[in-house]
Design an enzyme around this catalytic site. Sequence first.
Site, PDB file in Angstrom:
ATOM      1  N   LEU A  25      28.911  37.100  34.207  1.00 42.25           N
ATOM      2  CA  LEU A  25      30.180  37.479  33.574  1.00 42.25           C
ATOM      3  C   LEU A  25      31.165  36.326  33.697  1.00 42.25           C
ATOM      4  O   LEU A  25      31.252  35.680  34.738  1.00 42.25           O
ATOM      5  CB  LEU A  25      30.769  38.709  34.256  1.00 42.25           C
ATOM      6  CG  LEU A  25      30.034  40.031  34.107  1.00 42.25           C
ATOM      7  CD1 LEU A  25      30.869  41.168  34.696  1.00 42.25           C
ATOM      8  CD2 LEU A  25      29.733  40.328  32.650  1.00 42.25           C
ATOM      9  N   GLN A  27      44.416  22.593  36.296  1.00 44.06           N
ATOM     10  CA  GLN A  27      42.954  22.480  36.391  1.00 44.06           C
ATOM     11  C   GLN A  27      42.278  22.377  35.034  1.00 44.06           C
ATOM     12  O   GLN A  27      41.056  22.396  34.956  1.00 44.06           O
ATOM     13  CB  GLN A  27      42.377  23.630  37.215  1.00 44.06           C
ATOM     14  CG  GLN A  27      42.470  25.002  36.583  1.00 44.06           C
ATOM     15  CD  GLN A  27      42.089  26.084  37.576  1.00 44.06           C
ATOM     16  OE1 GLN A  27      42.828  26.388  38.512  1.00 44.06           O
ATOM     17  NE2 GLN A  27      40.911  26.670  37.404  1.00 44.06           N
ATOM     18  N   GLN A  69      33.293  25.280  43.321  1.00 41.52           N
ATOM     19  CA  GLN A  69      34.659  25.657  43.703  1.00 41.52           C
ATOM     20  C   GLN A  69      34.660  26.349  45.068  1.00 41.52           C
ATOM     21  O   GLN A  69      35.513  26.074  45.927  1.00 41.52           O
ATOM     22  CB  GLN A  69      35.219  26.583  42.624  1.00 41.52           C
ATOM     23  CG  GLN A  69      36.546  27.234  42.952  1.00 41.52           C
ATOM     24  CD  GLN A  69      37.078  27.989  41.759  1.00 41.52           C
ATOM     25  OE1 GLN A  69      37.613  27.382  40.844  1.00 41.52           O
ATOM     26  NE2 GLN A  69      36.953  29.300  41.736  1.00 41.52           N
ATOM     27  N   GLY A  92      34.194  33.884  44.108  1.00 41.11           N
ATOM     28  CA  GLY A  92      32.891  34.194  43.535  1.00 41.11           C
ATOM     29  C   GLY A  92      31.910  33.035  43.659  1.00 41.11           C
ATOM     30  O   GLY A  92      32.284  31.873  43.481  1.00 41.11           O
ATOM     31  N   HIS A  98      35.493  39.837  38.671  1.00 40.98           N
ATOM     32  CA  HIS A  98      36.729  39.872  39.453  1.00 40.98           C
ATOM     33  C   HIS A  98      36.831  41.193  40.226  1.00 40.98           C
ATOM     34  O   HIS A  98      37.250  41.212  41.388  1.00 40.98           O
ATOM     35  CB  HIS A  98      37.954  39.763  38.530  1.00 40.98           C
ATOM     36  CG  HIS A  98      38.019  38.516  37.703  1.00 40.98           C
ATOM     37  ND1 HIS A  98      37.790  38.506  36.347  1.00 40.98           N
ATOM     38  CD2 HIS A  98      38.304  37.232  38.039  1.00 40.98           C
ATOM     39  CE1 HIS A  98      37.938  37.280  35.880  1.00 40.98           C
ATOM     40  NE2 HIS A  98      38.243  36.477  36.884  1.00 40.98           N
ATOM     41  N   ASP A 132      31.324  30.391  40.601  1.00 41.02           N
ATOM     42  CA  ASP A 132      31.881  29.032  40.596  1.00 41.02           C
ATOM     43  C   ASP A 132      31.502  28.390  41.932  1.00 41.02           C
ATOM     44  O   ASP A 132      32.327  28.250  42.833  1.00 41.02           O
ATOM     45  CB  ASP A 132      33.395  29.100  40.391  1.00 41.02           C
ATOM     46  CG  ASP A 132      33.745  29.778  39.079  1.00 41.02           C
ATOM     47  OD1 ASP A 132      33.689  29.128  38.037  1.00 41.02           O
ATOM     48  OD2 ASP A 132      34.027  31.002  39.094  1.00 41.02           O
TER      49      ASP A 132
HETATM   50  P1  AMP Z   1      38.750  32.887  37.370  1.00 43.25           P
HETATM   51  O1  AMP Z   1      39.649  33.976  36.878  1.00 43.25           O
HETATM   52  O2  AMP Z   1      37.697  32.487  36.401  1.00 43.25           O
HETATM   53  O3  AMP Z   1      39.511  31.731  37.974  1.00 43.25           O
HETATM   54  O4  AMP Z   1      37.923  33.516  38.578  1.00 43.25           O
HETATM   55  C1  AMP Z   1      38.587  34.085  39.677  1.00 43.25           C
HETATM   56  C2  AMP Z   1      37.580  34.373  40.761  1.00 43.25           C
HETATM   57  O5  AMP Z   1      36.587  35.287  40.254  1.00 43.25           O
HETATM   58  C3  AMP Z   1      36.811  33.122  41.216  1.00 43.25           C
HETATM   59  O6  AMP Z   1      36.633  33.169  42.626  1.00 43.25           O
HETATM   60  C4  AMP Z   1      35.498  33.251  40.483  1.00 43.25           C
HETATM   61  O7  AMP Z   1      34.420  32.598  41.130  1.00 43.25           O
HETATM   62  C5  AMP Z   1      35.305  34.759  40.495  1.00 43.25           C
HETATM   63  N1  AMP Z   1      34.375  35.180  39.443  1.00 43.25           N
HETATM   64  C6  AMP Z   1      34.435  34.877  38.113  1.00 43.25           C
HETATM   65  N2  AMP Z   1      33.361  35.389  37.461  1.00 43.25           N
HETATM   66  C7  AMP Z   1      32.605  36.010  38.408  1.00 43.25           C
HETATM   67  C8  AMP Z   1      31.363  36.726  38.378  1.00 43.25           C
HETATM   68  N3  AMP Z   1      30.675  36.901  37.241  1.00 43.25           N
HETATM   69  N4  AMP Z   1      30.888  37.235  39.531  1.00 43.25           N
HETATM   70  C9  AMP Z   1      31.561  37.057  40.695  1.00 43.25           C
HETATM   71  N5  AMP Z   1      32.742  36.402  40.797  1.00 43.25           N
HETATM   72  C10 AMP Z   1      33.252  35.878  39.671  1.00 43.25           C
END
Ligand code: AMP
Length: 285
Positions: A184, A61, A153, A147, A37, A150
Amino acid sequence: MHTATTIADIRTLLATERSHGRPIGFVPTMGALHAGHAALIERSVAECAATVVSVFLNPLQFGAGEDLERYPAAPEADRALCRDLGVNHLFVPTTAEMYPRPLATAVRVEALESVLCGASRRGHFAGVCTVVAKLLNIVQPDALYLGEKDYQQLVILRRMARDLSIPVAVHGCPTVREPDGLALSSRNAYLSPEERAKAVTLSRALFEAADAVRADACDADDVVRRVTGQVAVDFDRIDYVAVVDPDTLQPVRGEVIQARLCAAAYLGSTRLIDNVALDATARLS
Ligand code: AMP
């Protein structure tokens, strides 16, 4: 850093930013923030005059029996990280604020939602698209940072923004990994020490496949078979391993030139996903 918990508050704060002509970058999250993040946030802070981060655990979701109730939360650490990274506005709405009444509306990107993760997580991407469409209407950012972790997504939300003419630039950011290669994820917190040791098998198999495609002609089905075999050694259950077109997410047949290798598998009850680019063009040019 301002923290807003209501839609009215964040709108007022952002109207001021816009009146000063400050481009707004937006990073939507579900909290329990980690270095993945942080990379998105850092990019937004570097590229936009004002950065908004949302922390909202979106019940839409999550399917029945998934991990909504036990999803990790760390509100104080999230706030400290955002402040340290130079976030201007943190938006932390409650579920009642976001969904004061049962929704009669859903946003769906039908052509892309039923493959890969969507095949086993029915309704997941409708939940993602609906909340992100709502957040984009609330924040009205110039740039959205997502990111590649995903990957489906990212492709779906990019398509949603295009199809609905939402005036936002969608930026995909590379996956941030542990030193051993594990992507991560907030869900890594669920892994026991033994599972954590095995988890590296997933990224290792994907990287080996990417190396193989760079080095020699590889058939897509062979790549899937090889990766499936490697992951099966340490993982308890494989949801899918697929070589897909990077934009349509449809399976690739025959020799792999440019594609995305995506996988999801379980260690115990923890579902991990990962993906890498497959690219043979350097060898062919
Ligand atoms: P989340 O909190 O899991 O919904 O993720 C929020 C955003 O952070 C999304 O756009 C994810 O794709 C991105 N994200 C989560 N893990 C990673 C990672 N290891 N590297 C890059 N982006 C990430």
